[in-house]
Write a protein that holds these residues in place. Sequence first.
Motif, PDB file in Angstrom:
ATOM      1  N   ARG A   1      -0.029  -1.884  -9.414  1.00  0.00           N
ATOM      2  CA  ARG A   1       0.953  -0.887  -9.348  1.00  0.00           C
ATOM      3  C   ARG A   1       0.834   0.128 -10.615  1.00  0.00           C
ATOM      4  O   ARG A   1       0.871   1.140 -10.687  1.00  0.00           O
TER       5      ARG A   1
ATOM      6  N   ARG B   1       0.917  -1.740   0.143  1.00  0.00           N
ATOM      7  CA  ARG B   1      -0.145   0.199  -0.211  1.00  0.00           C
ATOM      8  C   ARG B   1       0.635   0.946  -0.566  1.00  0.00           C
ATOM      9  O   ARG B   1       0.332   2.111  -0.299  1.00  0.00           O
TER      10      ARG B   1
ATOM     11  N   ARG C   1       2.327   1.458  -3.430  1.00  0.00           N
ATOM     12  CA  ARG C   1       1.075   2.283  -4.255  1.00  0.00           C
ATOM     13  C   ARG C   1       1.079   3.224  -4.559  1.00  0.00           C
ATOM     14  O   ARG C   1       1.001   4.528  -4.928  1.00  0.00           O
TER      15      ARG C   1
ATOM     16  N   THR D   1       3.603   5.992  -5.448  1.00  0.00           N
ATOM     17  CA  THR D   1       4.059   5.715  -6.689  1.00  0.00           C
ATOM     18  C   THR D   1       2.844   6.309  -7.768  1.00  0.00           C
ATOM     19  O   THR D   1       3.418   7.887  -8.330  1.00  0.00           O
ATOM     20  N   SER D   2       2.078   6.843  -6.641  1.00  0.00           N
ATOM     21  CA  SER D   2       0.786   7.825  -7.480  1.00  0.00           C
ATOM     22  C   SER D   2       1.551   9.216  -7.116  1.00  0.00           C
ATOM     23  O   SER D   2       0.950  10.228  -7.379  1.00  0.00           O
TER      24      SER D   2
ATOM     25  N   SER E   1      -1.861   2.478 -10.206  1.00  0.00           N
ATOM     26  CA  SER E   1      -1.327   3.441  -9.044  1.00  0.00           C
ATOM     27  C   SER E   1      -0.607   4.513 -10.028  1.00  0.00           C
ATOM     28  O   SER E   1      -0.696   5.551  -9.401  1.00  0.00           O
TER      29      SER E   1
END
Length: 676
Positions: A200, A66, A69, A72-73, A203
Amino acid sequence: MSDNLLRIGTSGVLASNGLLSTTSNNIANLNTKGYIRQSTEYDSAILGMGVGRGTTDRIVNEFTLRQLRRDTSNVGFTSQYLAEATRVDTLFANSANSISTGVTDLFKQLQAANNDPANNSSRQLVLGSGQTLINKFNTLSNLVLEQRTYINQQLDTYVNEANSAVGTVALLNKEIASYGSGINTPPPLDLLDKRDEALRKLSELMEITTLDANNGEKLVFLATGQSLVLEQGKFNMLSAEGDPEIDRKVVKLQLDFNSNVRLDVDSNELGGKIGGLLEFRSKMLEPTQNRLGQLALAFGDSFNTQNKLGMDANGQLGKDIFTFPTFGGMALDLNTGAGQVTAKIEPGRGVDIPPNDFIVTFTAPDQFTMEALDDNGKAIAGSAVTSTITGYPATFNTGNATGGFLYGFEVTLDNSVGAFADGDQFILKPLTSAAQNIQLATTRGEDLALAGPLRGDFNINNLGNGKFGDIKVTDTDPATSEFSAPGTLDGAPFEIRFIGGDQFEIRDSANTLVGTTAVMAGGQYNNILASAGLNNYGFDFSITGVPKAGDTFTLGYNDGGFKDNRNGLKLGQLQTTDTMRKTAVASATADNKYSFNEAYGAMVGFVGEKTSQIRVAAQSSSSLLEQSTAWHESVSGVNLDEEAANLIRFQQSYAAAAKIISTSQSIFDTLLAAAR
């Protein structure tokens, strides 16, 4: 005994083989994207005879996933925003595109024309600089609008990628759920890896949250809480479309079971690359475009207004130098009426235009409200102007709008095509294309009104030393002043006679007394017409010095005053005059005005500041992603040294278990030989 040894050895060989297979699989997938390290664990057999059931699982920490992700966002958001912002920053940093340089050049040429107002070549150079300035406005506006088109194209691409990832997750959910969750059902580890990798990738495009379902599926939600992936492989799709502006695409959620139902998505909370695009557009690109349009309208309108207060080289009253387009209101899709709304800049009111879009709302039976919108498209509190419609087409401006204020625009509501319905709303974006569509109204240098339209003289036989001071021209419109087109002054020449006792008489050309005034306190002979109650003449004047009783003065149209530059000097003062509005809503005591150069500097500073802020944010988010990636890899990544050590260890355990089998065979053979 040999039977027990054989059972133990066989189970050991099989267990070691399983461990070797898992380790080998880890090593083989060292460079496989999204692969999660696997581990095989065995239970002891019943009664301690050998190795029991073995299970192979992924070594994964859901919290690290989590976190990965989320980071990454954030990187997707900031990197996308930075890439777009850098383009705009580079555009405005280029001196060749500088509006400030264009404005400075125009006023330099204007100063040269003021030094020799009878020289038409100097006047022509002013218009040439005006055209160069317009070209700069057009170029910048076109480049910014091209950026907007590019955003639409990227948005389409990213939405398609997001839908593909959503569909992949939903399909994998269905396959994973089909395996069941029984004790004898091995988990589909490769499918779990693929699903995590799809999440992923999703995200990167937007911020998501997940929830584990009882059947092994992953339910996926937007950061706003709206569902993307539901149970049983169902999912919702994203679409990019504009309302009401079709060339300004936004993200909507489309229900999978009814494609006609689309729900709005809050772009401020989308995150990822899609959120970065939308945030850049609403918080940087569109405000910059609006400020650019505001500059064009306010500059052109103030120049037009002052030029019309002067006299041109043909002896006529000044005309517009710049022209502006009419703006159409865009009806929202939810409107049920067919009425139309248009707007244009009200001459002389460019100073009231803020750098905002507007929303016009019709309220039955006869009310309309105009409100300024913020960067998020929400109405700004305290910005509403509500007026009453008495007939159609209904046109409102400062003359009849409630409070005498309508943000510098003249708004027309037309029901000739169809009636308005209660609650109908229209978006007005007058600044979006203003800088692109401003044009010169003339190419003739003679139309530059450098001279003042009035001239005052004193009688040579006057006994005092009084003479005309400042002659202020405020209105040359024949409908609201004493001026008449193309170049006359009704009732002129006027005679102003000082009758003593600090009083003046004002008579027209027919010697008709039109007013008597007592000079204002303190002996300041200012605003003589106003003090006489003559407020609709469109001009006023002062008398300086000390007149004597019987002294007369004449005021008339400035015939032949081609070497006059009084209005040209006022045109030159526009460069530093506060003629632009900072914000739509401000307190009565706030400093809410600034000049062209200040406004342009603020716009360039705004672009630079936003770019700098997002650059810092991008560096920070990249560092966080590196940390979360390292954390995730430390838990779930394949460590080649560790796996190589395991390979040797499991190989040795395999050999030892095989030796047990060999020993049991020898014992069994010995027993058989003894029995013979």
